[in-house]
Design a protein around this motif. Structure first.
Motif, short mmCIF file in Angstrom:
data_model
loop_
_atom_site.label_atom_id
_atom_site.label_comp_id
_atom_site.label_asym_id
_atom_site.label_seq_id
_atom_site.Cartn_x
_atom_site.Cartn_y
_atom_site.Cartn_z
N ILE A 12 -2.52 -21.75 -37.94
CA ILE A 12 -1.39 -22.62 -38.71
C ILE A 12 0.16 -22.19 -38.57
O ILE A 12 0.95 -23.28 -37.98
CB ILE A 12 -1.87 -22.63 -40.31
N LEU A 13 0.13 -20.91 -38.42
CA LEU A 13 1.89 -20.43 -38.49
C LEU A 13 2.01 -20.73 -36.94
O LEU A 13 3.19 -20.77 -36.71
CB LEU A 13 1.74 -19.24 -38.95
N ALA A 14 1.02 -20.40 -36.19
CA ALA A 14 1.49 -20.58 -34.65
C ALA A 14 1.73 -22.03 -34.04
O ALA A 14 2.39 -22.04 -33.12
CB ALA A 14 0.56 -19.73 -33.69
N LEU A 15 1.41 -22.97 -34.80
CA LEU A 15 1.42 -24.23 -34.38
C LEU A 15 2.77 -24.83 -34.05
O LEU A 15 3.05 -25.42 -32.96
CB LEU A 15 0.63 -25.46 -35.32
N PRO A 16 3.64 -24.32 -35.04
CA PRO A 16 5.07 -24.70 -34.72
C PRO A 16 6.01 -24.17 -33.45
O PRO A 16 6.52 -24.83 -32.65
CB PRO A 16 5.94 -24.37 -36.08
N PHE A 17 5.31 -22.77 -33.28
CA PHE A 17 5.85 -22.18 -32.07
C PHE A 17 5.30 -22.96 -30.83
O PHE A 17 5.86 -23.21 -30.03
CB PHE A 17 5.51 -20.56 -32.28
#
Length: 216
Positions: A12-17
């Motif tokens: 989930i945290l990687a999605l914006p990146f």
């Protein structure tokens, strides 16, 4: 179970990146690679950028296209602004548009809802004078047939006969629009798609302002 939860949280945290990287790549891939502006004549439009949102500035009457049939004086809080000879057009999420009259009104929940997606979209039209090119306003000259393709693409996004909604000030209004807004189909992606339809050299996918403006 802890490892699974950690893996899900990391994803989930990687999605914006990943979204930022994908947008940069999509914006760097050119469409209409061989486009050139006409040597003389043509219709001059502008692409404007306020740092988050890009839009198109068009003459009200040019190449057989008359925007006064859609952008009506009666739709404005002050009809006198309809005397201006250009309009600025943008497309976006209804809730975001109506809920954020200023950038100070932007809330994380509003951004998240827009990113997730909605079929409720609006076209925003400002009545303005002819702009002056600058860092955040770029001029583009189109052949008449290219301008008509651009105009047809924009007009197709507007719901016919939709009731106008008063805008942020005396010079603008919103109109019901077609299209689904989400993190992939942003206002900037819409601007890029309109320019690609006209034949302008533009990124293949332009979710961010920079991915639009870097080609102009």
């Amino acid at each position: 179970m802890r490892r699974r939860i950690a893996a899900i949280a990391l994803a989930i945290l990687a999605l914006p990146f990943l979204w930022l990287v994908a947008g940069a790549i999509g914006g760097a891939i050119p469409a209409n690679r061989g486009w050139r502006p006409p040597a003389s004549g043509g219709v001059t439009i502008w692409v404007e950028d306020n740092g988050i949102h890009t839009g198109l500035v068009l003459p009200k009457v040019a190449a057989g296209v008359d925007w006064r049939r859609i952008a009506r004086a009666a739709d404005l809080a002050d009809p006198r602004y309809a005397a201006y000879d250009h309009i600025a057009i943008g497309w976006g999420d209804r809730a975001f548009y109506l809920g954020t009259p200023t950038w100070a009104d932007v809330r994380p929940a509003t951004l998240l809802a827009a990113a997730i997606g909605s079929d409720a979209t609006l076209i925003h039209i400002d009545h303005i004078p002819r702009p002056a090119p600058g860092r955040d306003v770029r001029a583009v000259t189109l052949r008449p047939e290219q301008y008509r393709r651009l105009a047809a693409h924009i007009a197709a996004a507007i719901v016919p006969g939709g009731r106008a909604i008063r805008g942020y000030g005396p010079y603008d209004a919103f109109y019901p629009a077609r299209g689904h807004y989400d993190a992939l189909h942003t206002c900037n992606a819409w601007t890029g798609a309109a320019l690609r339809q006209a034949g302008v050299r533009m990124g293949a996918w332009t979710p961010f302002p920079k991915t639009v403006m870097q080609w102009l």
